[in-house]
Design a protein around this motif. Structure first.
Motif, PDB file in Angstrom:
ATOM      1  N   ARG A  75      10.077  -9.623  -6.997  1.00  0.00           N
ATOM      2  CA  ARG A  75      11.253  -9.555  -5.751  1.00  0.00           C
ATOM      3  C   ARG A  75      12.767 -10.169  -6.183  1.00  0.00           C
ATOM      4  O   ARG A  75      12.621 -11.284  -5.897  1.00  0.00           O
ATOM      5  N   ARG A 113      -8.514 -14.735  -0.022  1.00  0.00           N
ATOM      6  CA  ARG A 113      -7.227 -14.240  -0.772  1.00  0.00           C
ATOM      7  C   ARG A 113      -6.256 -14.694   0.407  1.00  0.00           C
ATOM      8  O   ARG A 113      -6.696 -13.746   1.839  1.00  0.00           O
ATOM      9  N   PRO A 114      -5.050 -14.667   0.241  1.00  0.00           N
ATOM     10  CA  PRO A 114      -3.901 -14.535   1.164  1.00  0.00           C
ATOM     11  C   PRO A 114      -3.670 -13.404   1.296  1.00  0.00           C
ATOM     12  O   PRO A 114      -4.025 -12.042   0.556  1.00  0.00           O
ATOM     13  N   THR A 115      -3.382 -13.152   2.164  1.00  0.00           N
ATOM     14  CA  THR A 115      -2.624 -11.115   2.962  1.00  0.00           C
ATOM     15  C   THR A 115      -1.840 -10.544   2.434  1.00  0.00           C
ATOM     16  O   THR A 115      -1.587  -9.272   2.055  1.00  0.00           O
ATOM     17  N   ARG A 116      -1.175 -11.406   2.454  1.00  0.00           N
ATOM     18  CA  ARG A 116       0.586 -11.131   1.833  1.00  0.00           C
ATOM     19  C   ARG A 116       1.235 -10.714   0.022  1.00  0.00           C
ATOM     20  O   ARG A 116       1.902 -11.530   0.054  1.00  0.00           O
ATOM     21  N   LEU A 117       0.286 -11.157  -0.083  1.00  0.00           N
ATOM     22  CA  LEU A 117       0.192 -10.506  -1.954  1.00  0.00           C
ATOM     23  C   LEU A 117       0.578  -9.150  -2.078  1.00  0.00           C
ATOM     24  O   LEU A 117       0.171  -8.054  -1.555  1.00  0.00           O
ATOM     25  N   THR A 118       1.474  -8.257  -3.117  1.00  0.00           N
ATOM     26  CA  THR A 118       1.704  -7.757  -4.334  1.00  0.00           C
ATOM     27  C   THR A 118       0.131  -7.075  -4.706  1.00  0.00           C
ATOM     28  O   THR A 118      -0.450  -8.036  -4.849  1.00  0.00           O
ATOM     29  N   GLU A 129       0.387  -8.851  -7.463  1.00  0.00           N
ATOM     30  CA  GLU A 129      -0.027 -10.433  -7.490  1.00  0.00           C
ATOM     31  C   GLU A 129      -1.674 -10.815  -7.615  1.00  0.00           C
ATOM     32  O   GLU A 129      -2.607 -11.476  -8.236  1.00  0.00           O
ATOM     33  N   GLN A 130      -2.601  -9.634  -6.491  1.00  0.00           N
ATOM     34  CA  GLN A 130      -3.946 -10.003  -6.228  1.00  0.00           C
ATOM     35  C   GLN A 130      -4.716  -8.483  -7.319  1.00  0.00           C
ATOM     36  O   GLN A 130      -5.753  -9.032  -7.530  1.00  0.00           O
TER      37      GLN A 130
END
Length: 125
Positions: free
Chosen positions: A22, A47-52, A55-56
């Motif tokens: 990014r 886990r956060p849902t807004r990861l690429t 990143e996951q």
């Protein structure tokens, strides 16, 4: 070969590193060196849902325990710079924890080792 007007199936192009990161820049070498150890933050099980996807996959790798930055780059097969940038972002977000590598033990003094050797020779022949 295809006829006029027919499209050939195309292979997907590689995603450019600046898209994956990014546009973020490399972290300082003191922050993440090749041998810096990284693991998932304790208590960060949701886990956060807004990861690429990249990143996951880094979070999945780091869930197992401490890995060095170089090992993580090898497992993901991403360029080292990209891995460093993604890890730095995850550390800043609080999802990962870093630990500096274990310091190398100081070398023993040669004179002390010779005294120990002489003592052992005197005792055991």
């Amino acid at each position: 070969m295809t006829g006029y007007g027919e499209l050939e199936p195309q292979t997907p192009e590689l995603v450019r590193p600046y898209v994956i990161t990014r546009g973020r820049g490399l972290p300082d070498e003191g922050q993440l060196s090749l041998i810096t150890l990284v693991t998932a933050a304790p208590g960060d099980r949701r886990r956060p849902t807004r990861l690429t996807p990249e990143e996951q996959s880094l979070l999945d790798l780091c869930d197992a325990g401490y890995l060095s930055v170089a090992e993580i780059a090898g497992h993901t097969q991403l360029p080292l710079g990209v891995v460093k940038i993604l890890l730095a972002a995850l550390v800043e977000a609080g999802h990962l924890v870093t630990r500096p590598p274990v310091q190398r033990a100081p070398l023993a003094d040669r004179e002390i080792l010779e005294e120990v050797l002489n003592g052992l020779r005197a005792k055991f022949g």
